[in-house]
Enzyme design. Sequence first.
Site, PDB file in Angstrom:
ATOM      1  N   LYS A  13      39.494  35.345  54.403  1.00  0.00           N
ATOM      2  CA  LYS A  13      40.762  35.315  55.145  1.00  0.00           C
ATOM      3  C   LYS A  13      40.524  35.148  56.635  1.00  0.00           C
ATOM      4  O   LYS A  13      41.149  34.320  57.293  1.00  0.00           O
ATOM      5  CB  LYS A  13      41.568  36.616  54.914  1.00  0.00           C
ATOM      6  CG  LYS A  13      41.972  36.871  53.485  1.00  0.00           C
ATOM      7  CD  LYS A  13      42.851  38.098  53.360  1.00  0.00           C
ATOM      8  CE  LYS A  13      42.174  39.398  53.791  1.00  0.00           C
ATOM      9  NZ  LYS A  13      40.968  39.739  53.011  1.00  0.00           N
ATOM     10  N   ARG A  88      49.719  44.565  52.877  1.00  0.00           N
ATOM     11  CA  ARG A  88      48.776  44.886  51.801  1.00  0.00           C
ATOM     12  C   ARG A  88      49.369  45.836  50.788  1.00  0.00           C
ATOM     13  O   ARG A  88      48.672  46.231  49.852  1.00  0.00           O
ATOM     14  CB  ARG A  88      47.572  45.601  52.398  1.00  0.00           C
ATOM     15  CG  ARG A  88      46.472  44.688  52.783  1.00  0.00           C
ATOM     16  CD  ARG A  88      45.574  45.520  53.625  1.00  0.00           C
ATOM     17  NE  ARG A  88      44.230  45.415  53.192  1.00  0.00           N
ATOM     18  CZ  ARG A  88      43.314  44.746  53.907  1.00  0.00           C
ATOM     19  NH1 ARG A  88      43.638  44.140  55.003  1.00  0.00           N
ATOM     20  NH2 ARG A  88      42.100  44.715  53.493  1.00  0.00           N
ATOM     21  N   ARG A 123      27.416  39.957  54.835  1.00  0.00           N
ATOM     22  CA  ARG A 123      28.127  39.663  56.089  1.00  0.00           C
ATOM     23  C   ARG A 123      27.478  40.404  57.263  1.00  0.00           C
ATOM     24  O   ARG A 123      27.035  41.541  57.136  1.00  0.00           O
ATOM     25  CB  ARG A 123      29.602  40.102  55.980  1.00  0.00           C
ATOM     26  CG  ARG A 123      30.332  39.938  57.312  1.00  0.00           C
ATOM     27  CD  ARG A 123      31.834  39.998  57.160  1.00  0.00           C
ATOM     28  NE  ARG A 123      32.308  41.223  56.535  1.00  0.00           N
ATOM     29  CZ  ARG A 123      33.574  41.430  56.222  1.00  0.00           C
ATOM     30  NH1 ARG A 123      34.497  40.501  56.457  1.00  0.00           N
ATOM     31  NH2 ARG A 123      33.936  42.562  55.656  1.00  0.00           N
ATOM     32  N   ARG A 156      29.094  45.941  58.814  1.00  0.00           N
ATOM     33  CA  ARG A 156      30.279  46.812  58.847  1.00  0.00           C
ATOM     34  C   ARG A 156      30.058  47.989  57.905  1.00  0.00           C
ATOM     35  O   ARG A 156      29.534  47.819  56.819  1.00  0.00           O
ATOM     36  CB  ARG A 156      31.508  46.013  58.399  1.00  0.00           C
ATOM     37  CG  ARG A 156      32.393  45.587  59.544  1.00  0.00           C
ATOM     38  CD  ARG A 156      33.454  44.594  59.131  1.00  0.00           C
ATOM     39  NE  ARG A 156      34.389  45.069  58.114  1.00  0.00           N
ATOM     40  CZ  ARG A 156      35.472  44.394  57.724  1.00  0.00           C
ATOM     41  NH1 ARG A 156      35.761  43.230  58.288  1.00  0.00           N
ATOM     42  NH2 ARG A 156      36.265  44.871  56.797  1.00  0.00           N
ATOM     43  N   ARG A 167      37.035  49.086  47.788  1.00  0.00           N
ATOM     44  CA  ARG A 167      38.031  48.202  48.425  1.00  0.00           C
ATOM     45  C   ARG A 167      38.614  47.229  47.405  1.00  0.00           C
ATOM     46  O   ARG A 167      39.801  46.918  47.450  1.00  0.00           O
ATOM     47  CB  ARG A 167      37.382  47.425  49.587  1.00  0.00           C
ATOM     48  CG  ARG A 167      37.141  48.307  50.809  1.00  0.00           C
ATOM     49  CD  ARG A 167      36.122  47.706  51.761  1.00  0.00           C
ATOM     50  NE  ARG A 167      36.530  46.441  52.333  1.00  0.00           N
ATOM     51  CZ  ARG A 167      35.691  45.568  52.895  1.00  0.00           C
ATOM     52  NH1 ARG A 167      34.394  45.851  52.955  1.00  0.00           N
ATOM     53  NH2 ARG A 167      36.138  44.460  53.409  1.00  0.00           N
TER      54      ARG A 167
HETATM   55  P1  AP5 Z   1      35.574  36.902  55.925  1.00  0.00           P
HETATM   56  O1  AP5 Z   1      36.213  35.681  56.448  1.00  0.00           O
HETATM   57  O2  AP5 Z   1      35.083  37.919  56.870  1.00  0.00           O
HETATM   58  O3  AP5 Z   1      36.500  37.539  54.781  1.00  0.00           O
HETATM   59  P2  AP5 Z   1      37.819  38.417  54.881  1.00  0.00           P
HETATM   60  O4  AP5 Z   1      38.684  38.005  53.736  1.00  0.00           O
HETATM   61  O5  AP5 Z   1      38.378  38.381  56.241  1.00  0.00           O
HETATM   62  O6  AP5 Z   1      37.157  39.820  54.518  1.00  0.00           O
HETATM   63  P3  AP5 Z   1      37.454  41.262  55.133  1.00  0.00           P
HETATM   64  O7  AP5 Z   1      36.351  42.143  54.610  1.00  0.00           O
HETATM   65  O8  AP5 Z   1      37.624  41.162  56.601  1.00  0.00           O
HETATM   66  O9  AP5 Z   1      38.758  41.597  54.403  1.00  0.00           O
HETATM   67  P4  AP5 Z   1      39.410  42.963  54.249  1.00  0.00           P
HETATM   68  O10 AP5 Z   1      40.728  42.461  53.899  1.00  0.00           O
HETATM   69  O11 AP5 Z   1      38.842  43.953  53.321  1.00  0.00           O
HETATM   70  O12 AP5 Z   1      39.122  43.684  55.630  1.00  0.00           O
HETATM   71  P5  AP5 Z   1      40.033  43.964  56.894  1.00  0.00           P
HETATM   72  O13 AP5 Z   1      39.183  43.818  58.084  1.00  0.00           O
HETATM   73  O14 AP5 Z   1      41.305  43.171  56.803  1.00  0.00           O
HETATM   74  O15 AP5 Z   1      34.374  36.420  54.981  1.00  0.00           O
HETATM   75  C1  AP5 Z   1      33.537  37.378  54.337  1.00  0.00           C
HETATM   76  C2  AP5 Z   1      32.091  36.894  54.328  1.00  0.00           C
HETATM   77  O16 AP5 Z   1      31.975  35.736  53.510  1.00  0.00           O
HETATM   78  C3  AP5 Z   1      31.540  36.489  55.710  1.00  0.00           C
HETATM   79  O17 AP5 Z   1      30.210  36.876  55.813  1.00  0.00           O
HETATM   80  C4  AP5 Z   1      31.682  34.970  55.724  1.00  0.00           C
HETATM   81  O18 AP5 Z   1      30.711  34.354  56.551  1.00  0.00           O
HETATM   82  C5  AP5 Z   1      31.473  34.632  54.261  1.00  0.00           C
HETATM   83  N1  AP5 Z   1      32.249  33.481  53.826  1.00  0.00           N
HETATM   84  C6  AP5 Z   1      33.513  33.128  54.210  1.00  0.00           C
HETATM   85  N2  AP5 Z   1      33.909  32.010  53.579  1.00  0.00           N
HETATM   86  C7  AP5 Z   1      32.875  31.659  52.755  1.00  0.00           C
HETATM   87  C8  AP5 Z   1      32.662  30.613  51.819  1.00  0.00           C
HETATM   88  N3  AP5 Z   1      33.593  29.679  51.604  1.00  0.00           N
HETATM   89  N4  AP5 Z   1      31.495  30.577  51.130  1.00  0.00           N
HETATM   90  C9  AP5 Z   1      30.539  31.518  51.338  1.00  0.00           C
HETATM   91  N5  AP5 Z   1      30.670  32.535  52.215  1.00  0.00           N
HETATM   92  C10 AP5 Z   1      31.827  32.619  52.893  1.00  0.00           C
HETATM   93  O19 AP5 Z   1      40.400  45.487  56.676  1.00  0.00           O
HETATM   94  C11 AP5 Z   1      39.422  46.501  56.807  1.00  0.00           C
HETATM   95  C12 AP5 Z   1      40.037  47.856  56.528  1.00  0.00           C
HETATM   96  O20 AP5 Z   1      41.106  48.093  57.481  1.00  0.00           O
HETATM   97  C13 AP5 Z   1      40.727  47.991  55.155  1.00  0.00           C
HETATM   98  O21 AP5 Z   1      39.840  48.335  54.128  1.00  0.00           O
HETATM   99  C14 AP5 Z   1      41.731  49.106  55.459  1.00  0.00           C
HETATM  100  O22 AP5 Z   1      41.133  50.370  55.511  1.00  0.00           O
HETATM  101  C15 AP5 Z   1      42.198  48.756  56.881  1.00  0.00           C
HETATM  102  N6  AP5 Z   1      43.366  47.863  56.880  1.00  0.00           N
HETATM  103  C16 AP5 Z   1      43.437  46.598  57.347  1.00  0.00           C
HETATM  104  N7  AP5 Z   1      44.665  46.101  57.175  1.00  0.00           N
HETATM  105  C17 AP5 Z   1      45.388  47.062  56.574  1.00  0.00           C
HETATM  106  C18 AP5 Z   1      46.724  47.145  56.109  1.00  0.00           C
HETATM  107  N8  AP5 Z   1      47.565  46.114  56.222  1.00  0.00           N
HETATM  108  N9  AP5 Z   1      47.122  48.292  55.531  1.00  0.00           N
HETATM  109  C19 AP5 Z   1      46.297  49.350  55.406  1.00  0.00           C
HETATM  110  N10 AP5 Z   1      45.022  49.345  55.797  1.00  0.00           N
HETATM  111  C20 AP5 Z   1      44.568  48.206  56.388  1.00  0.00           C
HETATM  112 MG    MG Z   2      38.612  39.817  57.777  1.00  0.00          MG
END
Ligand code: AP5
Ligand code: MG
Length: 210
Positions: A13, A88, A123, A156, A167
């Site tokens: 994402k 979410r 990552r 992370r 997660r």
């Molecule tokens: P990346 O692009 O970083 O993936 P992402 O979908 O952004 O993954 P996140 O881990 O950031 O998602 P998340 O939703 O759990 O975390 P968030 O920070 O939102 O890609 C991942 C990896 O894959 C990278 O290394 C990249 O290089 C690689 N990659 C990408 N594309 C690729 C491809 N095509 N092929 C191969 N490799 C690839 O949330 C973190 C925490 O915050 C949550 O757990 C929660 O506690 C809190 N939080 C955030 N938002 C909310 C909410 N709305 N409500 C409640 N809690 C929340």
């Molecule tokens: Mg992200």
Amino acid sequence: MKIILLGAPGTGKGTQAEKICAHCHIPQISTGNIIREAMKTKTPAGQKAQDFVNSGKLVPDEVVIEMVDDRLKQPDCANGFILDGFPRTVPQAQALESMGVHIDKVLDIEVPDQEIMQRLTGRRVCAECGSTYHIQFNPSQKGENCDKCGGQLIVRKDDQPETVTQRLQVYHDQTEPLKDFYQAKGNLVMVEGVGTVEEITARTLSALEA
Ligand code: AP5
Ligand code: MG
């Protein structure tokens, strides 16, 4: 254009949000990034969020909703934005509607759980500027340092295998029901998330133009 990027952790994402933002000239609103910044600077919201984030649970709805409400009131959101990681839960989606926000497209990026585990455990993120890398799929040319700013690359806390499993469970229980929520509204588009970053960007952009 007002876009939501739905999808499990690690579906790319954040990676795709950056590409779409550059292409459409709209801001990326990543609740994960906002929360991590709040944790780093130890704001009251950041302190509330910390234990939830580090254990792979969702931060309580009211905390996140207030953050997003504040962010969407900023002038740069007037012509559109991309929400990366929000909503979410169903209550978060309902809160977004109560803010009077009309969403044009909801892109659901689909990647099998097994591949997600590999993406997240490999990552690396820059401790300074937040740029994202992958030890195998997108390594930094500077090894342990960021190509863009030279900052140190770190893992992370929530990318440990046990936390990723938690997660993913939270995603299936609390976030996946949003697919039905937006399907019923008629603006959900599924994007196949396996392939190179460039291939997936081409798919997301064509889904937005359709
Ligand atoms: P990346 O692009 O970083 O993936 P992402 O979908 O952004 O993954 P996140 O881990 O950031 O998602 P998340 O939703 O759990 O975390 P968030 O920070 O939102 O890609 C991942 C990896 O894959 C990278 O290394 C990249 O290089 C690689 N990659 C990408 N594309 C690729 C491809 N095509 N092929 C191969 N490799 C690839 O949330 C973190 C925490 O915050 C949550 O757990 C929660 O506690 C809190 N939080 C955030 N938002 C909310 C909410 N709305 N409500 C409640 N809690 C929340
Ligand atoms: Mg992200």
